[in-house]
Design a protein around this motif. Sequence first.
Motif, mmCIF file in Angstrom:
data_model
loop_
_atom_site.group_PDB
_atom_site.id
_atom_site.type_symbol
_atom_site.label_atom_id
_atom_site.label_comp_id
_atom_site.label_asym_id
_atom_site.label_seq_id
_atom_site.Cartn_x
_atom_site.Cartn_y
_atom_site.Cartn_z
ATOM 1 N N VAL A 25 -3.416 -0.784 -16.581
ATOM 2 C CA VAL A 25 -3.510 -0.892 -15.130
ATOM 3 C C VAL A 25 -3.846 0.475 -14.562
ATOM 4 O O VAL A 25 -3.420 1.498 -15.094
ATOM 5 C CB VAL A 25 -2.167 -1.396 -14.550
ATOM 6 C CG1 VAL A 25 -2.189 -1.425 -13.044
ATOM 7 C CG2 VAL A 25 -1.835 -2.766 -15.103
ATOM 8 N N VAL A 33 -6.295 -2.427 -7.385
ATOM 9 C CA VAL A 33 -5.639 -2.257 -8.679
ATOM 10 C C VAL A 33 -6.600 -2.763 -9.753
ATOM 11 O O VAL A 33 -7.116 -3.880 -9.651
ATOM 12 C CB VAL A 33 -4.310 -3.050 -8.742
ATOM 13 C CG1 VAL A 33 -3.651 -2.894 -10.099
ATOM 14 C CG2 VAL A 33 -3.369 -2.604 -7.631
ATOM 15 N N VAL A 35 -7.373 -3.730 -13.799
ATOM 16 C CA VAL A 35 -6.707 -4.221 -15.010
ATOM 17 C C VAL A 35 -7.780 -4.355 -16.087
ATOM 18 O O VAL A 35 -8.851 -4.920 -15.841
ATOM 19 C CB VAL A 35 -6.032 -5.589 -14.767
ATOM 20 C CG1 VAL A 35 -5.370 -6.100 -16.041
ATOM 21 C CG2 VAL A 35 -5.019 -5.500 -13.642
ATOM 22 N N ARG A 47 -10.496 -6.336 -10.806
ATOM 23 C CA ARG A 47 -9.975 -5.600 -9.645
ATOM 24 C C ARG A 47 -9.244 -6.571 -8.739
ATOM 25 O O ARG A 47 -9.721 -7.681 -8.494
ATOM 26 C CB ARG A 47 -11.117 -4.950 -8.873
ATOM 27 C CG ARG A 47 -11.728 -3.779 -9.569
ATOM 28 C CD ARG A 47 -12.748 -3.132 -8.678
ATOM 29 N NE ARG A 47 -13.667 -4.136 -8.157
ATOM 30 C CZ ARG A 47 -14.976 -4.104 -8.309
ATOM 31 N NH1 ARG A 47 -15.531 -3.136 -8.960
ATOM 32 N NH2 ARG A 47 -15.730 -5.046 -7.804
ATOM 33 N N PHE A 48 -8.097 -6.131 -8.263
ATOM 34 C CA PHE A 48 -7.286 -6.939 -7.364
ATOM 35 C C PHE A 48 -6.915 -6.113 -6.148
ATOM 36 O O PHE A 48 -6.782 -4.890 -6.234
ATOM 37 C CB PHE A 48 -5.997 -7.395 -8.062
ATOM 38 C CG PHE A 48 -6.247 -8.228 -9.288
ATOM 39 C CD1 PHE A 48 -6.496 -9.576 -9.186
ATOM 40 C CD2 PHE A 48 -6.262 -7.640 -10.545
ATOM 41 C CE1 PHE A 48 -6.740 -10.347 -10.321
ATOM 42 C CE2 PHE A 48 -6.501 -8.397 -11.683
ATOM 43 C CZ PHE A 48 -6.738 -9.753 -11.564
ATOM 44 N N GLU A 52 -2.701 -8.998 -3.809
ATOM 45 C CA GLU A 52 -2.841 -9.882 -4.974
ATOM 46 C C GLU A 52 -2.009 -9.368 -6.144
ATOM 47 O O GLU A 52 -1.332 -10.146 -6.826
ATOM 48 C CB GLU A 52 -4.305 -9.977 -5.390
ATOM 49 C CG GLU A 52 -5.166 -10.728 -4.412
ATOM 50 C CD GLU A 52 -6.646 -10.577 -4.688
ATOM 51 O OE1 GLU A 52 -7.394 -11.520 -4.341
ATOM 52 O OE2 GLU A 52 -7.083 -9.537 -5.240
ATOM 53 N N TRP A 53 -2.045 -8.063 -6.382
ATOM 54 C CA TRP A 53 -1.287 -7.477 -7.484
ATOM 55 C C TRP A 53 0.214 -7.653 -7.261
ATOM 56 O O TRP A 53 0.951 -7.996 -8.176
ATOM 57 C CB TRP A 53 -1.656 -6.008 -7.668
ATOM 58 C CG TRP A 53 -0.982 -5.392 -8.839
ATOM 59 C CD1 TRP A 53 -0.010 -4.442 -8.827
ATOM 60 C CD2 TRP A 53 -1.198 -5.704 -10.220
ATOM 61 N NE1 TRP A 53 0.383 -4.143 -10.103
ATOM 62 C CE2 TRP A 53 -0.334 -4.904 -10.973
ATOM 63 C CE3 TRP A 53 -2.048 -6.583 -10.875
ATOM 64 C CZ2 TRP A 53 -0.291 -4.959 -12.363
ATOM 65 C CZ3 TRP A 53 -1.999 -6.632 -12.258
ATOM 66 C CH2 TRP A 53 -1.135 -5.829 -12.981
ATOM 67 N N SER A 54 0.657 -7.433 -6.033
ATOM 68 C CA SER A 54 2.084 -7.611 -5.715
ATOM 69 C C SER A 54 2.523 -9.057 -5.932
ATOM 70 O O SER A 54 3.593 -9.307 -6.482
ATOM 71 C CB SER A 54 2.373 -7.191 -4.271
ATOM 72 O OG SER A 54 2.227 -5.814 -4.136
ATOM 73 N N THR A 57 2.779 -9.605 -9.769
ATOM 74 C CA THR A 57 3.932 -8.975 -10.416
ATOM 75 C C THR A 57 5.240 -9.630 -9.977
ATOM 76 O O THR A 57 6.157 -9.755 -10.790
ATOM 77 C CB THR A 57 3.965 -7.454 -10.175
ATOM 78 O OG1 THR A 57 3.953 -7.180 -8.775
ATOM 79 C CG2 THR A 57 2.775 -6.776 -10.846
#
Length: 67
Positions: A25, A33, A35, A47-48, A52-54, A57
Amino acid sequence: MNIDLAGADWFKSSRSGAAENCVEVAFLPNSLVGVRDSKNPSGPALRFTAAEWSAFTRAATRGDFDR
């Protein structure tokens, strides 16, 4: 949007150990973010947005993706 990933600071989870089969990451400009597959660092990266990443996770922490 085209982002240069050459200078990105990629990292793996501390739980990955020495294994080569991990995702990496990177926190990118514009609150994105990245990946990528650690076995293919010069390959494509996803790519997020930060939102979206939050969401991902949080769901992973809750176990939403457990089989």
